[in-house]
Write an enzyme that holds these catalytic residues in place. Sequence first.
Site, PDB file in Angstrom:
ATOM      1  N   TRP A 355       8.338  24.041  35.182  1.00  0.00           N
ATOM      2  CA  TRP A 355       7.902  23.624  33.838  1.00  0.00           C
ATOM      3  C   TRP A 355       9.037  23.727  32.826  1.00  0.00           C
ATOM      4  O   TRP A 355       8.986  23.170  31.749  1.00  0.00           O
ATOM      5  CB  TRP A 355       6.702  24.469  33.364  1.00  0.00           C
ATOM      6  CG  TRP A 355       7.039  25.878  32.922  1.00  0.00           C
ATOM      7  CD1 TRP A 355       7.691  26.828  33.655  1.00  0.00           C
ATOM      8  CD2 TRP A 355       6.756  26.493  31.653  1.00  0.00           C
ATOM      9  NE1 TRP A 355       7.819  28.000  32.932  1.00  0.00           N
ATOM     10  CE2 TRP A 355       7.248  27.830  31.696  1.00  0.00           C
ATOM     11  CE3 TRP A 355       6.126  26.061  30.486  1.00  0.00           C
ATOM     12  CZ2 TRP A 355       7.133  28.721  30.619  1.00  0.00           C
ATOM     13  CZ3 TRP A 355       6.016  26.952  29.415  1.00  0.00           C
ATOM     14  CH2 TRP A 355       6.516  28.261  29.496  1.00  0.00           C
ATOM     15  N   ASP A 356      10.106  24.439  33.206  1.00  0.00           N
ATOM     16  CA  ASP A 356      11.267  24.620  32.336  1.00  0.00           C
ATOM     17  C   ASP A 356      11.742  23.283  31.763  1.00  0.00           C
ATOM     18  O   ASP A 356      12.163  23.193  30.606  1.00  0.00           O
ATOM     19  CB  ASP A 356      12.451  25.222  33.110  1.00  0.00           C
ATOM     20  CG  ASP A 356      12.122  26.527  33.804  1.00  0.00           C
ATOM     21  OD1 ASP A 356      10.939  26.741  34.132  1.00  0.00           O
ATOM     22  OD2 ASP A 356      13.040  27.318  34.058  1.00  0.00           O
ATOM     23  N   GLU A 484       4.953  36.589  32.875  1.00  0.00           N
ATOM     24  CA  GLU A 484       4.663  36.860  34.292  1.00  0.00           C
ATOM     25  C   GLU A 484       4.499  38.351  34.579  1.00  0.00           C
ATOM     26  O   GLU A 484       4.286  38.730  35.723  1.00  0.00           O
ATOM     27  CB  GLU A 484       5.786  36.278  35.150  1.00  0.00           C
ATOM     28  CG  GLU A 484       5.823  34.767  35.103  1.00  0.00           C
ATOM     29  CD  GLU A 484       6.929  34.165  35.944  1.00  0.00           C
ATOM     30  OE1 GLU A 484       7.886  34.884  36.273  1.00  0.00           O
ATOM     31  OE2 GLU A 484       6.823  32.964  36.263  1.00  0.00           O
ATOM     32  N   LYS A 587       7.382  39.723  29.328  1.00  0.00           N
ATOM     33  CA  LYS A 587       8.618  39.187  29.897  1.00  0.00           C
ATOM     34  C   LYS A 587       9.223  38.102  28.999  1.00  0.00           C
ATOM     35  O   LYS A 587      10.433  38.026  28.825  1.00  0.00           O
ATOM     36  CB  LYS A 587       8.305  38.605  31.277  1.00  0.00           C
ATOM     37  CG  LYS A 587       9.507  38.103  32.037  1.00  0.00           C
ATOM     38  CD  LYS A 587       9.101  37.528  33.382  1.00  0.00           C
ATOM     39  CE  LYS A 587      10.307  37.010  34.144  1.00  0.00           C
ATOM     40  NZ  LYS A 587       9.930  36.225  35.319  1.00  0.00           N
ATOM     41  N   GLN A 588       8.371  37.237  28.489  1.00  0.00           N
ATOM     42  CA  GLN A 588       8.875  36.116  27.689  1.00  0.00           C
ATOM     43  C   GLN A 588       7.773  35.653  26.744  1.00  0.00           C
ATOM     44  O   GLN A 588       6.616  35.994  26.929  1.00  0.00           O
ATOM     45  CB  GLN A 588       9.284  34.966  28.606  1.00  0.00           C
ATOM     46  CG  GLN A 588       8.137  34.288  29.325  1.00  0.00           C
ATOM     47  CD  GLN A 588       8.581  33.576  30.584  1.00  0.00           C
ATOM     48  OE1 GLN A 588       8.650  34.168  31.640  1.00  0.00           O
ATOM     49  NE2 GLN A 588       8.877  32.293  30.465  1.00  0.00           N
TER      50      GLN A 588
HETATM   51  C1  BGC Z   1      10.118  32.508  34.303  1.00  0.00           C
HETATM   52  C2  BGC Z   1       9.359  31.208  34.435  1.00  0.00           C
HETATM   53  C3  BGC Z   1      10.344  30.125  34.820  1.00  0.00           C
HETATM   54  C4  BGC Z   1      11.127  30.516  36.063  1.00  0.00           C
HETATM   55  C5  BGC Z   1      12.228  29.540  36.380  1.00  0.00           C
HETATM   56  C6  BGC Z   1      10.836  32.814  35.599  1.00  0.00           C
HETATM   57  O1  BGC Z   1      11.567  33.995  35.480  1.00  0.00           O
HETATM   58  O2  BGC Z   1       9.240  33.562  34.018  1.00  0.00           O
HETATM   59  O3  BGC Z   1       8.746  30.862  33.212  1.00  0.00           O
HETATM   60  O4  BGC Z   1       9.681  28.928  35.032  1.00  0.00           O
HETATM   61  O5  BGC Z   1      11.739  31.766  35.858  1.00  0.00           O
HETATM   62  O6  BGC Z   1      13.153  29.482  35.345  1.00  0.00           O
END
Ligand code: BGC
Length: 756
Positions: A355-356, A484, A587-588
């Site tokens: 999804w990035d 996550e 985490k984000q």
């Molecule tokens: C992030 C995800 C991301 C993935 C790939 C993970 O660490 O939490 O949001 O899609 O990395 O970049």
Amino acid sequence: MQSAKRLFDVDPWKIATSTLDKKNRRLQESLTSIGNGYMGMRGNFEEQYSGDHHLGTYLAGVWYPDKTRVGWWKNGYPDYFGKVINAVNFIAMDIYINGQAVDLATCDYEDFYMELDMQDGILSRQFTISIDDTKVKFSFQRFLSIAKKELAFIRLDAKVLVGNATLEIHSKLDNFVHNEDSNYDEMFWEKLSSGTDKNYRYLTTRTVPNQFGIEQFTVTAAMRHNLIPDQTTTSELSVSDEFIFELKTDETIHLEKEVLIVTSRDVCSDQQEQKIAQLFQTYGNDYNALKTEQIKAWRKRWELADVIIEGNDVAQQGIRFNLFQLFSTYYGEDERLNIGPKGFTGEKYGGATYWDTEAYAVPLYLALAKPKVTRNLLTYRHNQLPQAKINAQKQGLKGALYPMVTFTGIECHNEWEITFEEIHRNGAIAYAIYNYTNYTGDTSYLKKEGLEVLTEISRFWADRVHYSTRKQKYMIHGVTGPNEYENNVNNNWYTNQMAVWVLTYTLESYHKFQTEATVTISEVEQKQWQAIIANMYFPEDEELGIFVQHDTFLDKELKPVSDLDQNELPINQHWSWDKVLRSCFIKQADVLQGLYFLGDHFTLEEKERNFDFYEPMTVHESSLSACVHAILAAELGKEKKAVEMYERTARLDLDNYNNDTEDGLHVTSMTGSWLAIVQGFAQMKTFDDSLSFAPFLPKSWQAYAFHVNYRGRLLAIRVDQEKVTITLLSGPALSVKLYQQQQLLEDTLTFPIQTK
Ligand code: BGC
């Protein structure tokens, strides 16, 4: 956490060092990666290196379905784990002096210097080796041509400084390579053929058969040198041209290796050898001419894309590094490709599509490339709509569930809670359709393909929600949000928001373009969707005045990251997974991701309350986190936080903030520094078909400047200590809002800079 010592010198255009850091060799390799969108590699050495390192060359779209490894198989799990596989090592040049291997891990060396020139796209290195009584100086140069995608060039110069040397060089195409992350330690390549023409050698290999019906890829690699080899040896998976030179003090040699790579993605396997012969002829072998072409092509890219930061080389190097690596991975030439989170720089995340792309990369490509590039990224998803429907069917659901990780549209990652449950991705994929349409003003995609995608995603959401009779609300249970560090939660605010947003946008677009649309949304469906829109449950807390990340978030033990022992950061490397999941640490961006995407739906006060509540609990252990925080902090006038987050996103890899860059670069998050400057510091907004800016200048900078393409115009924006200047470089006049005032931009607009 920022590393104590910078691994590379601070320089606005270069990633350079005079230190061979054997302990951090993998990190140095990641940071000196190069690519041309078609192929790429970590900054491995040409000659043999016996110290710890990670050899990695990757070809875009050449992947393998690795057999899944899970303890207890459950229905609905993806069948395989797809990964872009390590491919032929074509830079290899084993070197021997008087029979002894030149190996920087074991030999005595001096004058080591390595430099990645980002302006020109050239990687070079030099060192002097002493073996017995002989001293030889070596210099290498390497580039992957962005003008001729199949072409790589390596040039070696050697000079004997002391003594006499028998110098032996085995220049190879070596396909005896494996993936470190292979689930069962399997080799993924088998040999088809190899051969010799009078000028060059080639090796054709194919990915081994798999049980999942995924196509096998065939790759032909070929090399020709400027000198005639003394002999050529061929083994199962490698071909080697061997040169022997008898050299006295002050004598030099100069070896050029021209490499071509052709894959079955472009050329049928039985025509590859012919294609190689033809390309060698067309491309020629003039090293200097091909290098000049490479330099010109990179400089042209920079003309548009460069962001200039005056007065802060640390910040300047960060953004240039990010843009360089991003464009080395993807420049939009091949519509079958997407942007892997690690590009060509590592194996983790397997070079697959996440999804990035839609969430973080699309805004940058909209501004720095022709609209066609973003449209290709949208078309990529449209082409995969049938597979997205299969993913939904596998879960017993209607509509389309786009995969979290994919090559073909079929989900191909075997982490269930972290990856698969992140159904929020369906929201970002729909959001990119809005983004493209709203940014470019071109509705042609939305009307047809876009509505097909939106409708199927909406059908998925409509089936995935359930009605809680107790609360008389629609809910979405059992998901993982962007954060996550909590799995299988109920009513993730962001996911519920995006689901409602998609249903609303789909209905609005359908009503606008119904007569031209290629889909029909029945009255019954429309009613059901309206009911969900009107009655979705969103966890909120009135007392705190915030949106709650998910149902039970506030029942956690809530404390700020600043209360943690800093030695325990990053927590994912120090804590058990159990402890991470139970903690409040984020985490984000999660709620904040929603406030960023749907920035025009929320007030500044709402944004501020949520920012102040969530940011202190955020560990930013996803590379994608800092930029969203930088943008929101800038909008809220929190300059210090905005700059801190800019630095984190811009130098995430250069300073190895999350202590994981040795695995490869965080390529998709490299858009973050650009977003932080353009959407953050300059506050460029494009909601509702209008363009606005409200820039500020960080105190430690003297000025910054960038370009954007917007609806057929090219704009140059410069912000210095006194003023903001917007220049229309090409295209018709345009109405622009600057600090809330509507202006007609015909040529140049200059405004005194405002501070919040
Ligand atoms: C992030 C995800 C991301 C993935 C790939 C993970 O660490 O939490 O949001 O899609 O990395 O970049």
